[in-house]
Motif scaffolding. Sequence first.
Motif, PDB file in Angstrom:
ATOM      1  N   ARG A  69     -50.365 -20.395 -26.597  1.00 58.43           N
ATOM      2  CA  ARG A  69     -51.611 -19.067 -25.897  1.00 58.43           C
ATOM      3  C   ARG A  69     -50.818 -17.895 -26.016  1.00 58.43           C
ATOM      4  O   ARG A  69     -51.298 -16.831 -26.496  1.00 58.43           O
ATOM      5  CB  ARG A  69     -52.211 -19.602 -24.651  1.00 58.43           C
ATOM      6  CG  ARG A  69     -53.219 -19.038 -24.385  1.00 58.43           C
ATOM      7  CD  ARG A  69     -54.024 -19.365 -23.223  1.00 58.43           C
ATOM      8  NE  ARG A  69     -55.108 -18.225 -22.894  1.00 58.43           N
ATOM      9  CZ  ARG A  69     -56.521 -18.468 -23.457  1.00 58.43           C
ATOM     10  NH1 ARG A  69     -56.667 -19.541 -24.146  1.00 58.43           N
ATOM     11  NH2 ARG A  69     -57.427 -17.812 -23.090  1.00 58.43           N
ATOM     12  N   ILE A  70     -49.459 -17.741 -25.442  1.00 63.98           N
ATOM     13  CA  ILE A  70     -48.768 -16.425 -25.472  1.00 63.98           C
ATOM     14  C   ILE A  70     -48.277 -16.110 -27.041  1.00 63.98           C
ATOM     15  O   ILE A  70     -48.665 -15.013 -27.315  1.00 63.98           O
ATOM     16  CB  ILE A  70     -47.515 -16.344 -24.466  1.00 63.98           C
ATOM     17  CG1 ILE A  70     -47.265 -15.098 -24.364  1.00 63.98           C
ATOM     18  CG2 ILE A  70     -46.646 -17.467 -24.941  1.00 63.98           C
ATOM     19  CD1 ILE A  70     -47.792 -14.355 -23.306  1.00 63.98           C
ATOM     20  N   GLN A  73     -50.611 -14.515 -29.501  1.00 62.88           N
ATOM     21  CA  GLN A  73     -50.916 -12.985 -29.342  1.00 62.88           C
ATOM     22  C   GLN A  73     -49.997 -12.267 -30.431  1.00 62.88           C
ATOM     23  O   GLN A  73     -50.414 -11.325 -30.721  1.00 62.88           O
ATOM     24  CB  GLN A  73     -50.563 -12.464 -27.901  1.00 62.88           C
ATOM     25  CG  GLN A  73     -51.552 -13.044 -26.768  1.00 62.88           C
ATOM     26  CD  GLN A  73     -51.534 -12.421 -25.454  1.00 62.88           C
ATOM     27  OE1 GLN A  73     -50.937 -11.180 -25.493  1.00 62.88           O
ATOM     28  NE2 GLN A  73     -51.935 -13.069 -24.701  1.00 62.88           N
ATOM     29  N   PHE A  77     -43.142 -10.675 -26.153  1.00 63.67           N
ATOM     30  CA  PHE A  77     -43.520 -10.670 -24.680  1.00 63.67           C
ATOM     31  C   PHE A  77     -42.367 -10.775 -23.944  1.00 63.67           C
ATOM     32  O   PHE A  77     -41.122 -11.010 -24.232  1.00 63.67           O
ATOM     33  CB  PHE A  77     -44.346 -11.891 -24.746  1.00 63.67           C
ATOM     34  CG  PHE A  77     -43.846 -13.300 -24.815  1.00 63.67           C
ATOM     35  CD1 PHE A  77     -43.482 -13.948 -23.753  1.00 63.67           C
ATOM     36  CD2 PHE A  77     -43.492 -13.711 -26.136  1.00 63.67           C
ATOM     37  CE1 PHE A  77     -42.795 -15.162 -23.646  1.00 63.67           C
ATOM     38  CE2 PHE A  77     -42.989 -15.019 -26.395  1.00 63.67           C
ATOM     39  CZ  PHE A  77     -42.719 -15.794 -25.063  1.00 63.67           C
ATOM     40  N   PRO A 153     -47.144  -8.598 -23.278  1.00 61.33           N
ATOM     41  CA  PRO A 153     -47.941  -9.511 -22.465  1.00 61.33           C
ATOM     42  C   PRO A 153     -46.820 -10.052 -21.671  1.00 61.33           C
ATOM     43  O   PRO A 153     -45.590 -10.242 -22.080  1.00 61.33           O
ATOM     44  CB  PRO A 153     -48.308 -10.549 -23.499  1.00 61.33           C
ATOM     45  CG  PRO A 153     -48.335  -9.785 -24.615  1.00 61.33           C
ATOM     46  CD  PRO A 153     -47.456  -8.592 -24.583  1.00 61.33           C
ATOM     47  N   ASN A 154     -46.948 -10.770 -20.422  1.00 58.92           N
ATOM     48  CA  ASN A 154     -46.035 -11.426 -19.638  1.00 58.92           C
ATOM     49  C   ASN A 154     -46.573 -12.695 -19.346  1.00 58.92           C
ATOM     50  O   ASN A 154     -47.493 -13.177 -19.233  1.00 58.92           O
ATOM     51  CB  ASN A 154     -45.924 -10.813 -18.355  1.00 58.92           C
ATOM     52  CG  ASN A 154     -45.331  -9.285 -18.154  1.00 58.92           C
ATOM     53  OD1 ASN A 154     -44.458  -8.973 -18.791  1.00 58.92           O
ATOM     54  ND2 ASN A 154     -46.149  -8.556 -17.544  1.00 58.92           N
ATOM     55  N   LEU A 155     -45.357 -13.683 -19.544  1.00 56.61           N
ATOM     56  CA  LEU A 155     -45.443 -15.103 -19.164  1.00 56.61           C
ATOM     57  C   LEU A 155     -44.764 -15.310 -17.784  1.00 56.61           C
ATOM     58  O   LEU A 155     -43.305 -15.084 -18.350  1.00 56.61           O
ATOM     59  CB  LEU A 155     -45.289 -15.976 -20.078  1.00 56.61           C
ATOM     60  CG  LEU A 155     -44.999 -17.555 -19.898  1.00 56.61           C
ATOM     61  CD1 LEU A 155     -46.474 -17.860 -19.339  1.00 56.61           C
ATOM     62  CD2 LEU A 155     -44.908 -18.572 -21.346  1.00 56.61           C
ATOM     63  N   ASP A 186     -52.095 -11.493 -18.776  1.00 54.52           N
ATOM     64  CA  ASP A 186     -50.765 -12.141 -18.378  1.00 54.52           C
ATOM     65  C   ASP A 186     -50.928 -13.554 -17.991  1.00 54.52           C
ATOM     66  O   ASP A 186     -52.208 -13.762 -17.571  1.00 54.52           O
ATOM     67  CB  ASP A 186     -50.096 -11.267 -17.405  1.00 54.52           C
ATOM     68  CG  ASP A 186     -49.460 -10.103 -17.747  1.00 54.52           C
ATOM     69  OD1 ASP A 186     -49.771  -9.634 -19.020  1.00 54.52           O
ATOM     70  OD2 ASP A 186     -49.111  -9.346 -16.876  1.00 54.52           O
ATOM     71  N   GLN A 187     -50.196 -14.451 -18.308  1.00 50.94           N
ATOM     72  CA  GLN A 187     -50.237 -15.859 -17.898  1.00 50.94           C
ATOM     73  C   GLN A 187     -48.806 -16.273 -16.778  1.00 50.94           C
ATOM     74  O   GLN A 187     -47.977 -15.665 -16.828  1.00 50.94           O
ATOM     75  CB  GLN A 187     -49.813 -16.605 -19.141  1.00 50.94           C
ATOM     76  CG  GLN A 187     -50.982 -16.429 -20.333  1.00 50.94           C
ATOM     77  CD  GLN A 187     -50.673 -17.077 -21.749  1.00 50.94           C
ATOM     78  OE1 GLN A 187     -50.090 -18.011 -21.493  1.00 50.94           O
ATOM     79  NE2 GLN A 187     -51.166 -16.685 -22.632  1.00 50.94           N
ATOM     80  N   GLU A 319     -54.388 -17.828 -16.442  1.00 49.51           N
ATOM     81  CA  GLU A 319     -54.262 -16.354 -17.010  1.00 49.51           C
ATOM     82  C   GLU A 319     -55.116 -15.552 -16.387  1.00 49.51           C
ATOM     83  O   GLU A 319     -56.265 -15.764 -15.806  1.00 49.51           O
ATOM     84  CB  GLU A 319     -55.070 -16.718 -18.508  1.00 49.51           C
ATOM     85  CG  GLU A 319     -54.731 -15.029 -19.242  1.00 49.51           C
ATOM     86  CD  GLU A 319     -55.242 -15.429 -20.763  1.00 49.51           C
ATOM     87  OE1 GLU A 319     -54.702 -15.978 -21.508  1.00 49.51           O
ATOM     88  OE2 GLU A 319     -56.608 -15.257 -20.778  1.00 49.51           O
TER      89      GLU A 319
END
Length: 321
Positions: A69-70, A73, A77, A153-155, A186-187, A319
């Motif tokens: 999923r990340i 994008q 990230f 984006p952040n995981l 973000d996740q 998420e």
Amino acid sequence: MNAKNTDFGTFAQDVMLGLNSKPKTLPSKYFYDAKGDKLFQDIMALPEYYLTRKEYEILEGQHKEILARILAQQQPFNLVELGAGDGLKTKILLRFLIKNKIQFSYYPVDFSGSVLEELEQGLAEELPELEVIPIQSTYRDSLKAQIWENGRPNLILFLGANLGNFGVEEAINIVDHLRVGTKKGDQVLLGFDLKKNPQTILDAYHDSQGVTREFNLNLLDRINRELGGDFDRESFVHWPSYDPVSGECRSHLVSKKSQLVTIDALSQTFEFEAYECIFTEISKKYSFSEISALASSGGFQVIENFTDSEGYFSDVLWEKS
Ligand code: AVI
């Protein structure tokens, strides 16, 4: 888990507060001095302590699905890890990302500077291409400061059932910090030990070799060593109990007799009645509905539960809505 560079004053204050409470308590974060770290490594290798092996199995077998999923994008990230420790499980993700030439930065967060140094050195040797930005901080402070925030984006990884070592209210508070520390999209990947046969859970905290007993008693040894206490460790019994309703596995040290314990650094003597308990640790086990409720409390949507083959443990991907 990892050794905490404990401030003497804070340790003394927490022991003072805990042993003057009714029932008596000692915070589990003080398990992790050098000896406690070693004992925890031994616990993770115990046949009864399934948690680490199950989470390893999940990451080993499902890391592609977890990261899908990340990666969808298709932009660089940040991979943030709260309580990085030795990074053993995270390396499964790191190796995969590096091998596939994905652009990302790794922000391990840990309270212990020495743990971070060791991790950074190990990674520099094994994965020299990896960009590592260590953050020496607590979970909550790092989520307040969000030094990784740069619009990418952040995981955020919060693995190892560490959230289970917080009571219900505190777990909600940490999830609230995750809410504040993340932006839409973000996740977060959280490790939860699941409710299961109560005997399996109890055995994990009452192992046949007595390593968990040593781990629990190390709290008393540590008070003796660092605060000049005179606890007689042999007069305390390690006693975990599991309540299948709340999912709380609680560890205690039970005084086998009525006794007095003096702690020089506190200039105080504590009285124990026979069979009085010191509550030392909570390790909460979750159901999927409790995990969903926790996610909602922080404005997160559950994307997927990644679970091992026996349904013992789950790494759950959330998420931010
Ligand atoms: C670090 N934490 C998730 C462990 C647990 O299972 O609660 C600590 C532990 N305590 C006794 N055994 C392991």
